[in-house]
Enzyme design. Sequence first.
Site, PDB file in Angstrom:
ATOM      1  N   PRO A 172      -8.695  -2.092  16.779  1.00  0.00           N
ATOM      2  CA  PRO A 172      -8.816  -3.129  17.812  1.00  0.00           C
ATOM      3  C   PRO A 172      -8.049  -4.378  17.375  1.00  0.00           C
ATOM      4  O   PRO A 172      -8.006  -4.700  16.189  1.00  0.00           O
ATOM      5  CB  PRO A 172     -10.324  -3.408  17.859  1.00  0.00           C
ATOM      6  CG  PRO A 172     -10.866  -2.922  16.562  1.00  0.00           C
ATOM      7  CD  PRO A 172      -9.979  -1.796  16.120  1.00  0.00           C
ATOM      8  N   LYS A 221     -12.608  13.545  -2.103  1.00  0.00           N
ATOM      9  CA  LYS A 221     -11.231  13.238  -2.469  1.00  0.00           C
ATOM     10  C   LYS A 221     -10.316  14.395  -2.064  1.00  0.00           C
ATOM     11  O   LYS A 221     -10.612  15.553  -2.353  1.00  0.00           O
ATOM     12  CB  LYS A 221     -11.157  13.012  -3.988  1.00  0.00           C
ATOM     13  CG  LYS A 221      -9.781  12.617  -4.447  1.00  0.00           C
ATOM     14  CD  LYS A 221      -9.753  12.376  -5.950  1.00  0.00           C
ATOM     15  CE  LYS A 221      -8.316  12.222  -6.399  1.00  0.00           C
ATOM     16  NZ  LYS A 221      -8.214  12.208  -7.858  1.00  0.00           N
ATOM     17  N   ASN A 228      -2.808  -3.749   4.124  1.00  0.00           N
ATOM     18  CA  ASN A 228      -1.708  -4.702   4.145  1.00  0.00           C
ATOM     19  C   ASN A 228      -1.669  -5.509   2.863  1.00  0.00           C
ATOM     20  O   ASN A 228      -2.701  -5.707   2.234  1.00  0.00           O
ATOM     21  CB  ASN A 228      -1.907  -5.680   5.303  1.00  0.00           C
ATOM     22  CG  ASN A 228      -1.493  -5.076   6.615  1.00  0.00           C
ATOM     23  OD1 ASN A 228      -0.522  -4.333   6.683  1.00  0.00           O
ATOM     24  ND2 ASN A 228      -2.228  -5.396   7.654  1.00  0.00           N
TER      25      ASN A 228
HETATM   26  O1  C5P Z   1       0.558  -8.623  16.335  1.00  0.00           O
HETATM   27  P1  C5P Z   1       0.391  -9.081  14.946  1.00  0.00           P
HETATM   28  O2  C5P Z   1      -0.387  -8.151  14.065  1.00  0.00           O
HETATM   29  O3  C5P Z   1       1.674  -9.522  14.287  1.00  0.00           O
HETATM   30  O4  C5P Z   1      -0.483 -10.418  15.102  1.00  0.00           O
HETATM   31  C1  C5P Z   1      -0.874 -11.142  13.993  1.00  0.00           C
HETATM   32  C2  C5P Z   1      -2.075 -11.949  14.354  1.00  0.00           C
HETATM   33  O5  C5P Z   1      -3.052 -11.142  14.998  1.00  0.00           O
HETATM   34  C3  C5P Z   1      -2.767 -12.519  13.147  1.00  0.00           C
HETATM   35  O6  C5P Z   1      -3.364 -13.736  13.531  1.00  0.00           O
HETATM   36  C4  C5P Z   1      -3.811 -11.454  12.832  1.00  0.00           C
HETATM   37  O7  C5P Z   1      -4.911 -11.996  12.123  1.00  0.00           O
HETATM   38  C5  C5P Z   1      -4.214 -11.006  14.205  1.00  0.00           C
HETATM   39  N1  C5P Z   1      -4.629  -9.590  14.304  1.00  0.00           N
HETATM   40  C6  C5P Z   1      -5.948  -9.260  14.596  1.00  0.00           C
HETATM   41  N2  C5P Z   1      -6.320  -7.958  14.731  1.00  0.00           N
HETATM   42  C7  C5P Z   1      -5.422  -6.962  14.586  1.00  0.00           C
HETATM   43  C8  C5P Z   1      -4.080  -7.290  14.295  1.00  0.00           C
HETATM   44  C9  C5P Z   1      -3.719  -8.599  14.157  1.00  0.00           C
HETATM   45  O8  C5P Z   1      -6.780 -10.168  14.712  1.00  0.00           O
HETATM   46  N3  C5P Z   1      -5.798  -5.723  14.707  1.00  0.00           N
END
Ligand code: C5P
Length: 401
Positions: free
Chosen positions: A307, A291, A212
């Site tokens: 998760p 690779k 991301n």
């Molecule tokens: O559902 P979404 O990804 O938009 O949610 C964002 C929130 O969930 C943020 O606080 C992010 O840090 C947390 N999150 C998480 N684990 C994931 C996905 C998102 O802790 N796998």
Amino acid sequence: MVLAARRFVLGVSGGIAAYKAVDLVRRLRERGAEVRVVMTAAAEHFVSPTSFQAVSGHPVRTALWDESAEAAMGHIELARWATDLLVAPASADLIARLAQAQADDLLTTLALASAGRLWLAPAMNQQMWAHPGVQANVACLRARGARLVGPAEGEQACGDFGAGRMSEPMEIVEAVAGIDLREIGASMQGKRVLMTAGPTLEDIDPVRFVGNRSSGKMGFAVAAAAREAGAEVVLIAGPVALCTPDGVTRVDVRSAKQMHDAVMARVDEADVFIAAAAVADYRPVAMLDNKRKKSGDTWTLELVLNPDILAEVAARPKRPFVVGFAAETERVEEHARGKLERKRLDMIAANRVGLEGCGFESCDNALSVYWAGGGEEINLGAKSDVARSLVALIAARMAER
Ligand code: C5P
């Protein structure tokens, strides 16, 4: 919030820098502070009360003996109302009268009658500022708790060069905003904060990954603010190029799974969990050992769900106070509140991505914060400032529970 919770009496005394105080009112209000202006008789020689009335949105008080003003808000009431008395510019004469605890006009009377913080932004000729009498008065006020902002050094209105110029309005705003969070009652003393920040990177092979966009700046600023509020902070950080805030314990991870394991190993000791990381929702089914060679026109990559760290923490039977983040592009409140309920969070901080001057790599941000039955807007500002406001909100919500 950090300035929004504050009510300033801005005292303007007689000095050429009084014109800069007009801009100071504007900037304090931009940051959410309430401002009432009080001018000394000498100040009126430099700027008209009408200018201050226009920028503050309130009548300006100039005298102790103004019956109509006293009827609207008496001077003792005004002194009690103020969380902060900011004198800018503070002339040599005003500093002397304050040091002697005189009450010979409205401003000095307010200074005696107010239990709020006293800030002084001195402005005078450099020779006057250097005078031992002035310095003794300043030392005496300091010893009684007054806080000095400036003066700055530079060319003066009289043509002299040296220390004595009033600090710029932006510097004064930074100084008054920069008080320790604990002082405004936003204490996290003794609380243990566990948080995540930055992106996660999910390896495809030894040279490629999916991930991301996230600089980690907002999360790191929240860690610094929580520390400032007195908390013990453990920051689980994805790959970012940022320095660890002072006093914060940092654990570096790369993938969502590593972040998950690092959080779960520590969550039992946490009073607060703040998930600021931009966690990759999916990872490649398997990482290739070598690779992957270029072949064919297309490449289909199979991904598997990661998760949800935040949801998992919130679902624990004995859980900390849980704060999530949400990056939304539209219908911010609806989506954020949906996430708040679905993931069973105590609070969610939403930012609108794609807003000008806001978001990812930027140093500025704005947040809409929601909780069951309430919410608050944190206006666009430096991420450090926005983070402090968020921590003040978390501290307030935790204290209410
Ligand atoms: O559902 P979404 O990804 O938009 O949610 C964002 C929130 O969930 C943020 O606080 C992010 O840090 C947390 N999150 C998480 N684990 C994931 C996905 C998102 O802790 N796998």
